[in-house]
Each structure stands twice: as C-alpha cells, then as structure tokens.
Enzyme design. Structure first.
Site, short mmCIF file in Angstrom:
data_model
loop_
_atom_site.label_atom_id
_atom_site.label_comp_id
_atom_site.label_asym_id
_atom_site.label_seq_id
_atom_site.Cartn_x
_atom_site.Cartn_y
_atom_site.Cartn_z
N THR A 197 -21.53 -18.98 -76.76
CA THR A 197 -22.62 -18.61 -77.69
C THR A 197 -23.50 -19.87 -77.82
O THR A 197 -24.33 -20.11 -76.95
CB THR A 197 -22.08 -18.14 -79.06
N THR A 244 -15.02 -16.98 -84.24
CA THR A 244 -15.82 -17.54 -83.17
C THR A 244 -15.03 -18.45 -82.25
O THR A 244 -15.56 -18.86 -81.25
CB THR A 244 -17.05 -18.26 -83.74
#
Lengths: 468, 468
Positions: A197, A244
C-alpha cells in the site's frame, strides 16, 4: 538486516528500495508453490474521487490482487490480530485454520481492507473464497476434496469501504489460470508488489536450510508501512467484524498441523509482535504459514521431532528478517531503532514496557531529531500499565545508547541516577540511521527486543489525507 | 470553553493567546492568597548549549519560578501521576499531603522537571521546601507550627537534569518577601506565565459561586502543551523517583481535608484524566487544590454536608475549563476534538477505550487532514486492552460526527454497518476547528467524554529538538 545499512548515516538514508529489495534466488524457492498477480484497480474502484492509485514513484500501476497456490494441499497455520473489529478476511481465514482444513490457495488484495464492512463484508469475503475455488478446481494436480481445498484471504487498504466485487470477480478467473500461475522469482516479486500500500519497496525474502540433513526452502512476503503495532494470537474460536500488517510464508518442509501452529506462534511472538511503526493495531494483521511437504525426502516434523527446535529457530530468524523490513519501510521512517529491555522480571514485563515505549510520540520525535533525550524513554516506560510497572524499581534502572557497528556503549542512567556524558559522543550515536537502546531493569533475568522507527513530518503528510 | 471558538473554521485558528488568555476579575480571586514570580533563568542554567530560553513570541524572558502563599494554613488535596518514575517534587508533595500537613505555600518552576534525577533530585526537592520555609517564616500572618507550614512543589521541563540549585537559592528570598507577594489579577497572570513551557498562552481562570447562599471564589492555573495524557490518583503511600501537566487551584471555601481530597478525585476523573495531547503520561503530572476557608462566613464542608455535591459540581466544571485549555494549546494543535463514548457497559470501559483512541497517531492525522476516516476510530478502539474490548459487540457499534454549533449529526456507522453519507456534509464538519465524535457502543448506559487535538507537522518540529 543488512549490517551495511547500520554503518550509514541518516544523511545517506535515501533509496531504501534499492537497498532492501534484494533479489531472491530460484533455488531458494520452495517446491510446489505457484503464484499469479494482476492490477485490478481496487483502490480506484472504491475511491470517492478519481486518483492515480498507483504505487509510489511508479508511473505504471502496480499489481493489487494476487493468488498463491500450493500444487498439493498444504498444512496451514496463522496468527491473527486480536483487534475486536476483525476484518472479514481475518474472520474467514481464522475459521478455516481452526476447522483444520488443508489449504490450497491464498488470495491477497491491497487497496481495500474489507474491515468494518459489516454483513456485506462477510458475504464478500465468502464470495472471494468461492470464486477462487470455482476457478482453481479444474486444474490438474490440485486437491479435489473440499477439506483439502481451503482458501485463505489477506486484505489491506482503506477501512470501512466494501470490496469492489465486480472488479475482483472479473480478475479471479485470470489469476487462477494454470498458464498464468508461475514459480519463478520474478512472479513472486510481483506478488510481493501486490501486497504493497504505502510501502515503498516489495518485501520478499527466501532461504534454504537443512533439517536433519534434508534441504528445505522457505519464501516469505510481508507488507507494513502504517497502522503497525501487531499483537497477534493463534486462531481463536471467536467471530467478529472488522489494515495492515500482512505476511505470508510458504515452505516445502513437511510439518504436522499442530507443530506448524506452535512454531508460528513462537516465531511471531519474537518478531512480528515486537515491531511498531505508529502504535495502532490493525483490524487485519495476519501472518499465514503454509507447509506443503514437497521438499525431496522431507520428513514430517512434529513437536517431539528432533528437528522441531531447529525449524522454530529458522522460522523465528526468518520472521525477524521480514518484520524488520516493515520497520525499515515504516511510513515516513528515517531511523531504525532497536530497543532491548534486559534483566526484566519476566518476558511479558519486558515486552509490555517496550510495547508502550515504541508508541511514544515524544520518544519517536526525539529519535527523529537525533536528540538523546533519554528522559522521555523513562517517562514513557513508567507510564505503562501498573501491572507491568509494579515490578520496576526506579533506583535499579539503567539506560544506554549502543553503537550498532561496534562494542561501544554510552550509559546515560545508572541505577536511577543520571550519568554525566559527553554530549558529542551520544550525539554521534543518534546521528546514525540505526539507533540501539538498552534498558536494564536490574531485577531479573528475562529480556525482549523490539524494533521501531522515528516519527517524521512525512508520516503526518502520508496520513493526514490517506483516503484521497 | 468559549462557544464562539467552535464557530470558527480552522483557517481562522490563529492567535490562540488572544482568544484564550481572557482577563480575570479581582472580585473572583479567593481571599487570603498572595503570589510572586520571577525570571530565574532555570532552562538557561541547565542547557547544554546557550539558548534564548524565553517564552514563545516574547522577546523578554517570561517568569519561570513562582510562589503561591496562603496567609493562613490551608487544607490541601492533590492528585499525582501514577508513572513509576515519579519526579522528586511529586514524591515530596504526595508525602506532605499524605501526612495530613496543612499547607502554606506552593513553589512552582518551569524549565526543569527534576525528574529521573535520582538521589540528587530528592535532596534538591527537600532543599527547595526548606528554603521556602526558612524565608517565609518571619512574615506575620503566616502559620508557625511546622504541621501548618507545608510547602508543595510543582516542576516542569526537561527530564533527567538536576535543578540548578544556585539559581533557585538566589531567587527564593526575593519571592518570599512580603512586599513582593501580591493578590491582584496581574500578579496571578505572571504566576500562570511562570508555569509555561511550550505553552503559547498562560492558563488562568477564576470564578465566584455560592454554596448555601455564601459566596466563595476559586482561581486556577494549569499548563500543558506536551507529554499530556494524565492518569492521576490521590496521594498514595509509595515513593518513587522521577514534565508536564501541572495545575493549581486555590479557593477560599472551607473544606474538611477528606472531603477536599474526595472532591478533587471526582473532579479530576472527569476532567484532567480525560485529556490527551500526545499520549505520554508525564513523570510530573500534579493537580493541587488548596482551601483556606477565608471566604467571609464560609461554612465547613464535609462529605455529608448538603453543599458537598454543589462544590464537587463547581470544581468539576472548573477543572474541565482548565483542562480543555491544555488541549487547545496542545503542541502543534490546530483542532480541538471532543469524543463521547455512550451506552457503554461501564464508565471504566468508555474511559479506557477513549483513552486508547486519543493516542492514535492515525486518528489524529486524519483529524489534522480534515479527513472523515472513521475506520481508524474503530481500528484504534478495537485494539484496546482485551479487558476493555471484551464487552464490545462490533455489530452494535455506531459512530457519528456532530456539528458542535447546532443539533446536527451525521451517522457514518450504524450497528456495525457503514452508512452511505454525503462526503461534502461530513467534510464540512471536519473543516471546523472544533470536531465532535460520538461512539455509541449500544450495550449499556454509561458514558465518558474525552478531549484531544490533532497531530501536526508542528508537533514534530517542537519535539524533534526540545532540549536544545
């Protein structure tokens, strides 16, 4: 971690992708795993406004959807976030492993975490599993029994927005195609890029080691950057809804399911559960470990096996390598900080105190400013939960800064009393990219090491408007 | 808090000193308290390198040493940090109150916290007490019995560096001089300035209220800015060694010692213990409350008194006013955020979850970026200690943004499912200087409100090199 990095001054900190995206060798890749990846456009599909949506400093869109397939059913283990708002893919993967199913595939997406997405999110996660199984099924060499064909999910990205299912549905047949699934290093590298990301480089490592004279191989990918402060446990019989830290390790060793989970629990406790970028535990933290036994003449390892401790030791070291990469690439990070708490009454106390310290904005700002403001270390540690601090005797605590390049240590606090130090010597240690701190509690024999980074203006820039 | 502030957009955020340094009226000042202050040069005396050391945007040095004196022995109560590395002034003040001594004076310094200073720090703190008592003694009107002449200490500033005792020794006779000690608003304002470190405005408030028809007055000072995440308790029978939230409240009400401590504990629980700037609990957090009974016709309040609840209520409201000023002036703060957790199974759960949320760098960055990234709220809350989250049912949680200016509320999550909202309406709420968030757990009847600020690049700038 490369030891050369620690010899660099922070001024030479640039170009982490070149320093840490090291190539892997085909001979280190485990047998019997094939992978594919594609650019699906997941983030663009869910964005409230148009965005370029590609990876940082890359004009071409990076992959954001990937499939990892074991050509034979694999034993699987996993550790999952203990966040109460568990993302749908966490709930689904947790349950699959808890059910004892063998695993054939892992579907990974970045751009959308499918977290805090309610009943829709759970339905979407189930659809992902069904789509993969439907399209993988016809291929030769892959298991047919449903108990052997488990699919695990890894998602990372924006929270609170449903997966763009039409986009994913369109891509899965392509990813599942036997002609697309490959086993070369470049294909694994593309999968590692699909995990990213705000990561600035793909995190991929592989190694070969021997267990009782037999060679086995291990490949691992992870991603991190932000919302990094994992505290994972093994699979638990609890459901939840809930970006995450994700990791996937595949090995061709043959390991009994219970032993595999025990090994992963032990390795994660001393690696992924000892890193922090910004102190926020994600809804999606997951580390998956697949073992398919395809190494030539691999012998089954169980907990009583003479090779079990060697396997745990290799896995722990491998997980430490992977988890340190996340800290290296922490959002806005310019410093890599290793902190060891020694002579603690228990591992839990040492870990708990460090887990508090690494969330301290003041400490992380001081590191960023190359300021040996060690008082903030103690202020932060001292503010930890009373169940942790009750065994701390301030008059026995010592603090040192350590030169990561040689046997040099500057004690700044000894037995609770400040030590007059040469500010220039301490300052020089703080100017390095790698900073090492030792907190000696002086009351026991246990120790724990934690890895974290500094807090920079760039972190604020990255996170003040992440969604857009 | 001034309600006008909440109508301002963040673009009009400038000049907090002008908006929040409101003048106090002489008629609101409690009877029987006199104060003095001076510029001693404490920070300059301990700095490793020369520094201008004056307050922000002030070419003249601001005061950094102050004395608050009650002309008759006062009843004292205090709440102190539970940090295990308690600063020497915390240890000394805690013990004085625990001993039940009446209090005559409070010595305050900024620039040096006298925290983590070992045995030297304790000796210095004791010297401060002795110096004040020696020099105050000859003055008429002040108590002579040693049990009536307690001196409390408040220190804030750099940690790990001893107090510059020659500097302090030189100044105390001056501060103790009966001709210097004054009771006018301007002298109190100078004392409030002496508390300041990275604060940008002095925090001083005063009010008059009635208890059973009798007028009593209250004045309060506090300071904050950074290392702000207090969790204080009443005085405890434990010693320790160990900058930065300090508060002093003086009233001319007559209150029984036990009732005074109970009232302070209750007020602090709903005010100072519900604010956070950067999540770090200081070694020095202290709130002191002196009650000298000098209001004309004041009647003694004890816990069974009919006026006790009214006193607690006024004190709580006053403490909330003072504590919100600290958040307004949080280091680098551009936003003021009020978060209420409603329908919680207990106050402790509501407080604990919010206490976790307000330390989230990701949440605070989103607020700074005016980004309604509410997923980060849940990720953070969900990562709290399992003892807190075990009562949270993700499928019952709702989240709203509230317009602080009118009855307008935008629900973004209802019963665990995201609600499609008009991004422009939510965006407009986030653009205000004051942001309100409500987290409805949907499982009980208790609630708690917390106040925090955003995380900005300026915070990093202030803290990356605080010592120099």
């Amino acid at each position: 971690m490369s030891t050369t990095s620690s010899t660099l001054n922070a001024s030479a900190k640039l170009n982490k992708p070149a320093r840490f995206s090291v190539p892997i060798s085909a001979s280190d890749l485990p047998k019997g795993f094939v992978v594919s990846s594609t650019y699906a456009g997941i983030k663009a599909a869910i964005s409230p406004k148009p965005t370029s949506s590609s990876g940082p400093s890359n004009p071409n869109p990076k992959p954001d959807l990937a499939l990892i397939v074991s050509t034979v059913p694999a034993v699987a283990a996993g550790t999952f976030t203990r966040n109460v708002f568990k993302a749908a893919p966490v709930v689904v993967s947790n349950q699959t492993i808890l059910d004892g199913a063998k695993v054939q595939s892992v579907l990974v997406n970045s751009g959308c975490a499918n977290a805090v997405t309610g009943t829709q999110g759970m339905a979407d996660a189930q659809s992902c599993v069904e789509l993969v199984q439907k399209h993988l099924a016809p291929h030769p060499g892959l298991g047919q029994s449903s108990g052997d064909r488990g699919t695990l999910l890894l998602s990372t990205g924006v929270i609170g927005v449903p997966l763009p299912m039409p986009t994913i549905k369109r891509c899965i047949p392509h990813l599942s195609n036997g002609m697309i699934l490959r086993s070369d290093p470049e294909s694994w590298r593309e999968v590692a890029r699909a995990f990213m990301t705000t990561d600035t480089f793909p995190k991929l490592r592989a190694r070969t080691f021997t267990l009782g004279g037999q060679e086995v191989r291990m490949v691992g990918i992870d991603k991190g950057a932000g919302m990094i402060h994992p505290a994972m446990t093994g699979p638990t019989p609890q459901a939840g809804l809930h970006a995450t830290m994700l990791g996937l390790i595949a090995t061709d060793a043959a390991v009994d399911p219970k032993a595999l989970q025990t090994a992963l629990n032990r390795a994660v406790a001393r690696s992924f559960n000892c890193i922090s970028v910004d102190g926020d535990m994600s809804t999606n933290d997951t580390i998956l470990l697949l073992a398919n036994g395809q190494a030539p003449s691999a012998t089954l390892i169980d907990e009583s096996s003479p090779h079990f401790e060697a396997f745990v030791s290799e896995l722990t070291s491998f997980c430490q390598d992977l988890s340190k990469l996340i800290v290296r690439d922490g959002e806005g990070a310019e410093k890599f900080v290793e902190i060891t708490c020694t002579n603690a009454p228990s591992y839990e106390v040492a870990h708990g105190l460090l887990s508090r310290l690494v969330t301290s904005m003041l400490f992380k700002c001081a590191i960023h400013g190359e300021d040996a403001n060690w008082g903030r270390i103690l202020a932060s540690v001292g503010g930890a939960d009373p169940t942790l601090t009750k065994g701390v005797d301030p008059s026995k605590v010592s603090v040192s800064f350590v030169n990561p390049d040689k046997e040099e240590q500057v004690v700044v606090l000894r037995d609770g009393n400040p030590v007059k130090v040469d500010e220039e010597v301490v300052g020089a240690l703080l100017k390095k990219e790698d900073v090492k701190v030792v907190i000696d509690l002086g009351v026991g024999g246990e120790e724990c090491t934690y890895w974290t980074c500094d807090l920079s203006r760039e972190y604020i820039e990255i996170n003040a408007d992440y969604r857009s």
